[in-house]
Design an enzyme around this catalytic site. Structure first.
Site, PDB file in Angstrom:
ATOM      1  N   SER A   5       0.839  -1.186   0.000  1.00 54.57           N
ATOM      2  CA  SER A   5       0.000   0.000   0.000  1.00 54.57           C
ATOM      3  C   SER A   5       0.888   1.254   0.000  1.00 54.57           C
ATOM      4  CB  SER A   5      -0.964  -0.035   1.186  1.00 54.57           C
ATOM      5  OG  SER A   5      -2.000   0.897   1.029  1.00 54.57           O
ATOM      6  N   ASP A  10     -10.066  -3.357  -5.586  1.00 48.72           N
ATOM      7  CA  ASP A  10      -9.465  -2.560  -4.524  1.00 48.72           C
ATOM      8  C   ASP A  10      -9.849  -1.086  -4.679  1.00 48.72           C
ATOM      9  OD1 ASP A  10      -7.844  -1.286  -2.677  1.00 48.72           O
ATOM     10  OD2 ASP A  10      -6.001  -2.279  -3.295  1.00 48.72           O
ATOM     11  N   HIS A  62      -8.189  -4.736  -1.522  1.00 51.08           N
ATOM     12  CA  HIS A  62      -6.946  -4.254  -0.941  1.00 51.08           C
ATOM     13  C   HIS A  62      -6.294  -5.274  -0.013  1.00 51.08           C
ATOM     14  CE1 HIS A  62      -4.211  -0.934  -0.268  1.00 51.08           C
ATOM     15  NE2 HIS A  62      -4.298  -1.087   1.032  1.00 51.08           N
TER      16      HIS A  62
END
Length: 699
Positions: free
Chosen positions: A542, A628, A663
């Site tokens: 991320s 995501d 995600h």
């Protein structure tokens, strides 16, 4: 046999002019114009993008085919460290104890309760049954009503983070009402159990409105609407059940709205109006409010109290004064005690304060450990619960008597395949950043691992949003450590490992500190004999994936491999697109390149996608999720295409997109491990030169 040929993405230049600056993006076509629909239904993805992502996945699978036995072995090792029929420690609430447990081999838990002390178990929610036949299933929140008559849960079946909230009548076993759709994964029952407060997500996947609905079904009534699309929303209740709380905020500014529990249909009242740069949170402690805030220059936060019905700033009175370097991370209120969590020099401790002002500290002697408060339901009690762990010590759950100071060990994380902490050593060392700051590094290794630079090193980093990288126990990392690797965590700026100032020194105009800190950690490991240049695998996800992209551009020579999980690498384009879910809320973190030329130039100077150039990049594995909403799939896809275009060396650049997740990757507790096993197998393959062997075999 010739090695697999990587996909060649077509280049379709798209020119953007912004603040008198121009940029050209050759791979902008990978972003589906209908991305909002793709989040809700991945089948809506346009054909040319689906074809390209499929080709990338096929290439990665083919190139890493030789690692499949290792992937399977790593997976089995990790799975073997999980107690398959595990259960949480029961948490008491009135007449019941609530807990979750797994059936043998199940990917998802069952939520259950039993009479307090002991008695027959009652099933509240069977996640495993609901997940059956679904490629993705995740429960974001689940809770019983205060009167114990209802059970509600929020479930996401796409990975898009659009949740459906359902409420079950525990007397009949039937759903009490039609489901709530397009919800955020957060909700709260009113203390009288008559209402459920929930958050609606708009078409751009932002939490935008708070609604109230009768718990057993009825009309949804708008309670609060947030007009600033840069803010997130949350709902909850005060510990003493006196109020429903609506939380509004982003990384630098917060605001709380109050609804009295005695009148849950009342209009919310703001506690203290938002002021840019001021964060506060509050809880009601029977006869007063307790406020945690960074106001008045309290960088590492302080506690204030207010006896007012509505605790505006003018009524605050300092209680626990600000002390630089003592980061006050949070607090929990009980009828006769306040427990606050502090972090000093990247180590956690708990401070217990009685109503008469007497204090004592709960801490542990290990060199690196994590200590956190666990969730409890009851307010009128002397029992708190905390979780202790370290890189060598599995999690331990303690019930702690706040009055007598007695600790009762309730559970130790069981490792079925065996774990001997004495085989390992955890160390905390300090690197020196380029500006002289001391950056902590936590190491985990076997006791007999040589310190001569021969051991491969996995260096993990994040460095964003004020999130600290806790020195915790991981069943996953042991698979590398047991193979002679050193696992290292770089506690770089941008996180809050050394306080909130540590975060402030790694965001906006100071964001490059995160990247140079990580590089300084790698160089320190080399100088101290833990690592060798080119024998370090860099790993982050991320915002940590942005870190990976930045350090790949800055110092490609340091790394033997780079693993970037769901990486936020297309920073300039994303922060310039106001339709994306996280763009306005994240301007306080990165800056606003739409209106601020200095922010544009700074982001352009480090944005990994924009800074790709002709370099000898090390082997790279980037991963992503099709649904995501946080880091959209096209970011890693575009980055990989551009890296491959500019790669001046021979190392492969790989992309793996999960076409059925978001995600967080796969939702099942075992399926997720397969993704980690792929990451680790790639690291071993890259560091051992497997890609070179593959090329030679094809010559």
């Amino acid at each position: 046999m010739s090695p697999p040929i990587p996909p060649r993405a077509p280049k379709i230049p798209k020119r953007t002019e912004q603040l008198g600056r121009a940029r050209v993006d050759d791979y902008a076509w990978m972003k589906d114009d209908n991305w909002q629909q793709v989040l809700r239904d991945p089948k809506a993805l346009k054909a040319e993008v689906r074809e390209h992502l499929g080709a990338e996945n096929a290439y990665t699978k083919a190139l890493l085919a030789g690692t499949e036995p290792l992937q399977a072995k790593l997976f089995e090792e990790m799975k073997g460290r999980i107690k398959e029929d595990d259960a949480s420690v029961p948490t008491p609430d009135g007449p019941f104890e609530y807990y979750a447990r797994y059936e043998l081999g199940a990917q998802h838990p069952r939520h259950v309760r039993r009479p307090r002390g002991s008695g027959p178990e009652e099933l509240l929610l069977d996640e495993a049954a609901l997940a059956k036949g679904k490629a993705y299933f995740h429960v974001g929140a689940a809770s019983h009503s205060p009167d114990h008559a209802l059970y509600a849960w929020a479930a996401d079946e796409q990975g898009s983070e659009y949740y459906s909230i359902r409420v079950k009548d525990l007397a009949t076993g039937e759903e009490a009402a039609a489901p709530i759709e397009s919800a955020y994964g957060d909700f709260a029952f009113s203390p009288d159990s008559q209402w459920i407060f929930w958050i609606w997500r708009d078409e751009n996947a932002r939490p935008a409105k708070v609604f109230r609905r009768p718990s057993r079904g009825g009309e949804d009534v708008l309670v609060y609407e947030e007009l600033d699309d840069g803010m997130f929303l949350g709902v909850g209740t005060a510990s003493d059940d006196s109020h429903v709380l609506i939380h509004v905020g982003n990384q630098e500014t917060t605001e709380l709205w109050l609804i009295p529990a005695a009148d849950p249909t009342a209009q919310p009242v703001v506690a203290e109006p938002r002021r840019v740069g001021v964060k506060y949170e509050l809880d009601h402690w029977t006869d007063r409010w307790v406020i945690r805030t960074n106001d008045d220059g309290a960088v590492d936060f302080k506690l204030a109290v207010s006896e007012a019905a509505v605790p505006a700033k003018a009524t605050w009175r300092d209680w626990v004064m600000h002390r630089p370097g003592h980061y006050l991370t949070g607090f929990a209120a009980y009828a006769d005690f306040i427990v606050r969590a502090e972090r000093v020099e990247a180590l956690d401790r708990l401070v217990v304060t009685a109503r008469d002002g007497e204090e004592h500290i709960v801490a542990f002697p290990e060199e690196a450990y994590a200590l956190s408060l666990d969730h409890t339901y009851e307010y009128v009690t002397t029992l708190a619960r905390f979780v202790y762990q370290s890189p060598t010590t599995p999690r331990q759950w303690f019930d702690y008597d706040l009055a007598t100071r007695e600790r009762t060990l309730r559970k130790t994380q069981e490792i079925p395949s065996g774990h001997d902490p004495a085989r390992y050593v955890a160390r905390r060392i300090q690197a020196t950043a380029q500006d002289g700051e001391r950056v902590p590094i936590t190491l985990l290794m076997l006791k007999d691992t040589p310190r001569d630079g021969s051991a491969p090193v996995m260096l993990y980093g994040y460095g964003a949003y004020g999130m600290a990288m806790e020195p915790s126990f991981s069943i996953r990392n042991l698979s590398l450590v047991d193979r002679g690797w050193i696992w290292a965590v770089a506690h770089i700026r941008g996180g809050s490992d050394k306080g909130w100032g540590w975060f402030l020194d790694g965001r906006k105009e100071k964001k490059p500190n995160s990247f140079t800190d990580f590089i300084a950690c790698a160089e320190h490991l080399i100088r101290e004999g833990y690592a060798t240049k080119g024998r370090i695998a860099a790993y982050g996800g991320s915002a940590g994936g942005m870190l990976m992209g930045a350090v790949a551009n800055l110092r490609p020579d340091l790394w033997g491999a780079i693993i970037a999980a769901v990486p936020f690498v297309d920073v300039l384009n994303t922060m310039s697109d106001t339709t994306l879910p996280l763009t306005p809320p994240e301007w306080p973190e990165w800056g606003n390149p739409i209106e601020d030329a200095a922010a544009y130039d700074l982001i352009a100077s480090y944005s990994p996608y924009d800074q790709v150039s002709a370099r000898a990049y090390p082997p790279v594995l980037a991963t992503g999720g099709l649904s995501d909403p946080r880091v959209t799939y096209w970011e890693p896809a575009k980055w990989v295409a551009k890296l491959r275009e500019f790669q001046s060396g021979e190392a492969p650049i790989l992309l793996k997109i999960n076409m059925e997740a978001g995600h967080g990757g796969a939702s099942g507790r075992f399926d997720f491990l397969k993704e980690i096993a792929l990451d680790y197998a790639f690291a071993v393959w890259a560091m051992e030169g497997g890609w070179r062997d593959d090329r030679k075999a094809g010559d």
